[in-house]
Design a protein around this motif. Structure first.
Motif, PDB file in Angstrom:
ATOM      1  N   ASP A 132     -14.337  -7.471   0.860  1.00 63.99           N
ATOM      2  CA  ASP A 132     -15.236  -7.832  -0.241  1.00 63.99           C
ATOM      3  C   ASP A 132     -14.761  -7.296  -1.582  1.00 63.99           C
ATOM      4  O   ASP A 132     -15.508  -6.691  -2.342  1.00 63.99           O
ATOM      5  CB  ASP A 132     -16.658  -7.328   0.038  1.00 63.99           C
ATOM      6  N   GLY A 133     -13.483  -7.487  -1.862  1.00 65.62           N
ATOM      7  CA  GLY A 133     -12.931  -7.067  -3.143  1.00 65.62           C
ATOM      8  C   GLY A 133     -12.443  -5.643  -3.189  1.00 65.62           C
ATOM      9  O   GLY A 133     -11.810  -5.238  -4.168  1.00 65.62           O
ATOM     10  N   THR A 134     -12.732  -4.855  -2.159  1.00 66.35           N
ATOM     11  CA  THR A 134     -12.251  -3.485  -2.116  1.00 66.35           C
ATOM     12  C   THR A 134     -10.741  -3.467  -1.901  1.00 66.35           C
ATOM     13  O   THR A 134     -10.217  -4.237  -1.095  1.00 66.35           O
ATOM     14  CB  THR A 134     -12.932  -2.708  -0.972  1.00 66.35           C
ATOM     15  N   VAL A 135     -10.056  -2.591  -2.622  1.00 71.28           N
ATOM     16  CA  VAL A 135      -8.606  -2.499  -2.497  1.00 71.28           C
ATOM     17  C   VAL A 135      -8.254  -1.858  -1.155  1.00 71.28           C
ATOM     18  O   VAL A 135      -8.764  -0.778  -0.830  1.00 71.28           O
ATOM     19  CB  VAL A 135      -8.004  -1.671  -3.642  1.00 71.28           C
ATOM     20  N   PRO A 136      -7.408  -2.500  -0.345  1.00 74.70           N
ATOM     21  CA  PRO A 136      -7.023  -1.897   0.940  1.00 74.70           C
ATOM     22  C   PRO A 136      -6.155  -0.667   0.741  1.00 74.70           C
ATOM     23  O   PRO A 136      -5.450  -0.548  -0.261  1.00 74.70           O
ATOM     24  CB  PRO A 136      -6.252  -3.012   1.644  1.00 74.70           C
ATOM     25  N   LEU A 137      -6.209   0.244   1.694  1.00 70.66           N
ATOM     26  CA  LEU A 137      -5.397   1.460   1.603  1.00 70.66           C
ATOM     27  C   LEU A 137      -3.907   1.155   1.657  1.00 70.66           C
ATOM     28  O   LEU A 137      -3.100   1.865   1.067  1.00 70.66           O
ATOM     29  CB  LEU A 137      -5.768   2.410   2.748  1.00 70.66           C
ATOM     30  N   LEU A 138      -3.541   0.098   2.386  1.00 69.51           N
ATOM     31  CA  LEU A 138      -2.150  -0.328   2.497  1.00 69.51           C
ATOM     32  C   LEU A 138      -2.085  -1.837   2.349  1.00 69.51           C
ATOM     33  O   LEU A 138      -2.957  -2.552   2.858  1.00 69.51           O
ATOM     34  CB  LEU A 138      -1.570   0.055   3.864  1.00 69.51           C
ATOM     35  N   PRO A 139      -1.060  -2.368   1.688  1.00 66.94           N
ATOM     36  CA  PRO A 139      -0.867  -3.821   1.688  1.00 66.94           C
ATOM     37  C   PRO A 139      -0.674  -4.309   3.125  1.00 66.94           C
ATOM     38  O   PRO A 139      -0.068  -3.608   3.949  1.00 66.94           O
ATOM     39  CB  PRO A 139       0.412  -4.009   0.861  1.00 66.94           C
ATOM     40  N   ARG A 140      -1.175  -5.468   3.426  1.00 69.93           N
ATOM     41  CA  ARG A 140      -1.107  -5.947   4.809  1.00 69.93           C
ATOM     42  C   ARG A 140       0.322  -6.044   5.336  1.00 69.93           C
ATOM     43  O   ARG A 140       0.579  -5.676   6.488  1.00 69.93           O
ATOM     44  CB  ARG A 140      -1.817  -7.302   4.948  1.00 69.93           C
ATOM     45  N   PRO A 141       1.290  -6.551   4.560  1.00 71.18           N
ATOM     46  CA  PRO A 141       2.667  -6.600   5.090  1.00 71.18           C
ATOM     47  C   PRO A 141       3.191  -5.228   5.501  1.00 71.18           C
ATOM     48  O   PRO A 141       3.910  -5.105   6.491  1.00 71.18           O
ATOM     49  CB  PRO A 141       3.472  -7.196   3.929  1.00 71.18           C
ATOM     50  N   LEU A 310      -8.834   2.796  22.060  1.00 71.48           N
ATOM     51  CA  LEU A 310      -8.639   1.583  21.245  1.00 71.48           C
ATOM     52  C   LEU A 310      -7.161   1.433  20.918  1.00 71.48           C
ATOM     53  O   LEU A 310      -6.756   1.547  19.760  1.00 71.48           O
ATOM     54  CB  LEU A 310      -9.463   1.664  19.957  1.00 71.48           C
ATOM     55  N   PRO A 311      -6.328   1.151  21.920  1.00 73.15           N
ATOM     56  CA  PRO A 311      -4.883   1.114  21.684  1.00 73.15           C
ATOM     57  C   PRO A 311      -4.415  -0.055  20.831  1.00 73.15           C
ATOM     58  O   PRO A 311      -3.265  -0.055  20.390  1.00 73.15           O
ATOM     59  CB  PRO A 311      -4.306   1.020  23.102  1.00 73.15           C
ATOM     60  N   ASN A 312      -5.276  -1.051  20.608  1.00 73.93           N
ATOM     61  CA  ASN A 312      -4.861  -2.199  19.810  1.00 73.93           C
ATOM     62  C   ASN A 312      -5.331  -2.108  18.361  1.00 73.93           C
ATOM     63  O   ASN A 312      -5.258  -3.088  17.616  1.00 73.93           O
ATOM     64  CB  ASN A 312      -5.379  -3.498  20.432  1.00 73.93           C
ATOM     65  N   VAL A 313      -5.796  -0.927  17.941  1.00 73.84           N
ATOM     66  CA  VAL A 313      -6.279  -0.733  16.575  1.00 73.84           C
ATOM     67  C   VAL A 313      -5.197  -0.110  15.695  1.00 73.84           C
ATOM     68  O   VAL A 313      -4.493   0.800  16.118  1.00 73.84           O
ATOM     69  CB  VAL A 313      -7.540   0.162  16.567  1.00 73.84           C
ATOM     70  N   VAL A 314      -5.073  -0.634  14.477  1.00 76.99           N
ATOM     71  CA  VAL A 314      -4.261   0.000  13.432  1.00 76.99           C
ATOM     72  C   VAL A 314      -5.234   0.540  12.399  1.00 76.99           C
ATOM     73  O   VAL A 314      -5.826  -0.225  11.639  1.00 76.99           O
ATOM     74  CB  VAL A 314      -3.285  -1.000  12.782  1.00 76.99           C
ATOM     75  N   ASP A 315      -5.450   1.851  12.417  1.00 82.84           N
ATOM     76  CA  ASP A 315      -6.356   2.472  11.463  1.00 82.84           C
ATOM     77  C   ASP A 315      -5.593   2.711  10.161  1.00 82.84           C
ATOM     78  O   ASP A 315      -4.653   3.509  10.112  1.00 82.84           O
ATOM     79  CB  ASP A 315      -6.891   3.782  12.023  1.00 82.84           C
ATOM     80  N   LEU A 316      -5.996   2.022   9.108  1.00 85.66           N
ATOM     81  CA  LEU A 316      -5.252   2.079   7.850  1.00 85.66           C
ATOM     82  C   LEU A 316      -5.291   3.462   7.216  1.00 85.66           C
ATOM     83  O   LEU A 316      -4.334   3.876   6.561  1.00 85.66           O
ATOM     84  CB  LEU A 316      -5.801   1.035   6.872  1.00 85.66           C
ATOM     85  N   SER A 317      -6.381   4.195   7.406  1.00 89.62           N
ATOM     86  CA  SER A 317      -6.457   5.531   6.842  1.00 89.62           C
ATOM     87  C   SER A 317      -5.447   6.459   7.501  1.00 89.62           C
ATOM     88  O   SER A 317      -4.706   7.180   6.827  1.00 89.62           O
ATOM     89  CB  SER A 317      -7.877   6.090   7.023  1.00 89.62           C
ATOM     90  N   VAL A 318      -5.383   6.436   8.824  1.00 88.16           N
ATOM     91  CA  VAL A 318      -4.443   7.296   9.546  1.00 88.16           C
ATOM     92  C   VAL A 318      -3.005   6.893   9.224  1.00 88.16           C
ATOM     93  O   VAL A 318      -2.154   7.735   8.929  1.00 88.16           O
ATOM     94  CB  VAL A 318      -4.702   7.219  11.063  1.00 88.16           C
TER      95      VAL A 318
END
Length: 327
Positions: A132-141, A310-318
């Motif tokens: 919702d417009g929030t800047v992601p911690l990492l670019p998706r690529p 949750l082995p299929n999760v990519v936690d962007l913060s971590v």
């Protein structure tokens, strides 16, 4: 909802790749919204100012990133809120005690409840489609990239042999671990927590972190006594990973952290050397440090990562914090 302290990047609503100009713009906006003269919270304004003072100074920012981004004092809603295995005591119902200070580690036995599978497509937390417009911690690529960094030359003596050993371990992980776990990420070349040396590799999948070092030994049979490898009258000490594993566990309490040593044979055979284990020394993820030859390392580290909640999760913060620790 779970609570956690925000990093300086999160305070300013910035990705970890933010430029100097983006930092200035974000600070002005955040300072305007939190300034007491405009009805803002004085405590929040101090946090915003502190974040800007660190991130606007290249030297301070580098030190901050390499400290794995110690959080600021103001709590905010966790991006892992409501996520099983995140927050305090990750997966404690599944894996037992997480007391890193005592030297204990998590076991890999499965609970009877249903869980996500490691072979499922990667799921990003927070979801890129719901920002919702929030800047992601990492670019998706960047977040989708399975391998980050590479072994780098450091020091003078033994550099070529160390680089060759690290490259062999990285290649083994890329060929035999990453393809079966889409959410797994390999990060090469990190500074050790506290700035005490370097880490060869870190593997992360979901909320499990495997700190990986390696050794190269001559052909033959070895015995692992829990501290050193014994070959006849000779002993070989593995990399000292326990302090780093404990420090990472403290920095990432939402994750289960263990250390692994991949022992390569000079013959190049993945099933050598043959290692005999004393009681309690089996490399199954239940010890803080697990030592195995290349073939068993692959099998056991895959099991360790795949058996997390949750082995299929990519936690962007971590992931973003770990990437900040690259040297």
């Amino acid at each position: 909802m779970a609570e956690h302290s925000s990093t300086h990047y999160q305070v300013l609503g910035l990705p970890s790749t933010a430029t100097e100009r983006e930092i200035k713009i974000a600070y002005r906006k955040a300072a305007r919204n939190s300034h007491p003269d405009h009805g803002g919270d004085p405590a929040q304004f101090r946090v915003v100012t502190q974040a800007y003072e660190v991130l606007s100074n290249p030297a301070k920012r580098q030190l901050y990133d390499r400290s794995y981004r110690a959080a600021s004092a103001t709590p905010s809603s966790s991006t892992n809120a409501g996520t099983p295995g995140a927050g305090s005591g990750a997966g404690e119902n599944d894996f037992g005690s997480s007391d890193a200070a005592s030297g204990s580690a998590f076991t890999t036995h499965r609970s009877p409840q249903s869980r996500n599978l490691a072979g499922e497509p990667a799921v990003y937390v927070p979801d890129y489609g719901a920002l919702d417009g929030t800047v992601p911690l990492l670019p998706r690529p960047m977040a989708a990239q399975p391998v980050h960094g590479a072994p780098r030359k450091r020091g003078v003596f033994g550099a070529s042999s160390r680089l060759a050993r690290e490259a062999r371990t990285a290649s083994l992980i890329m060929q035999q671990v990453l393809p079966s776990i889409p959410a797994a990420r390999l990060i090469n070349g990190l500074t050790a927590p506290g700035g005490n040396g370097y880490l060869d590799h870190v593997l992360i999948s979901g909320y499990r972190i495997a700190l990986v070092g390696s050794m190269l030994v001559p052909a033959g049979a070895f015995r692992w006594d829990g501290t050193v490898l014994v070959h006849g009258s000779k002993v070989a000490a593995p990399p000292q990973l326990i302090p780093a594993a404990r420090a990472l566990q403290e920095l990432f309490p939402e994750c289960n952290v263990t250390a692994w040593v991949c022992v390569h044979s000079s013959t190049g055979n993945l099933f050598e050397p043959v290692i005999d284990y004393t009681r309690g020394g089996e490399p199954d993820g239940s010890a803080l440090v697990n030592v195995a030859n290349a073939a068993r390392f692959v099998r056991e580290v895959k099991q360790f990562l795949a058996s997390g909640p949750l082995p299929n999760v990519v936690d962007l913060s971590v992931l973003s914090r770990l990437l900040g620790g690259m040297y």
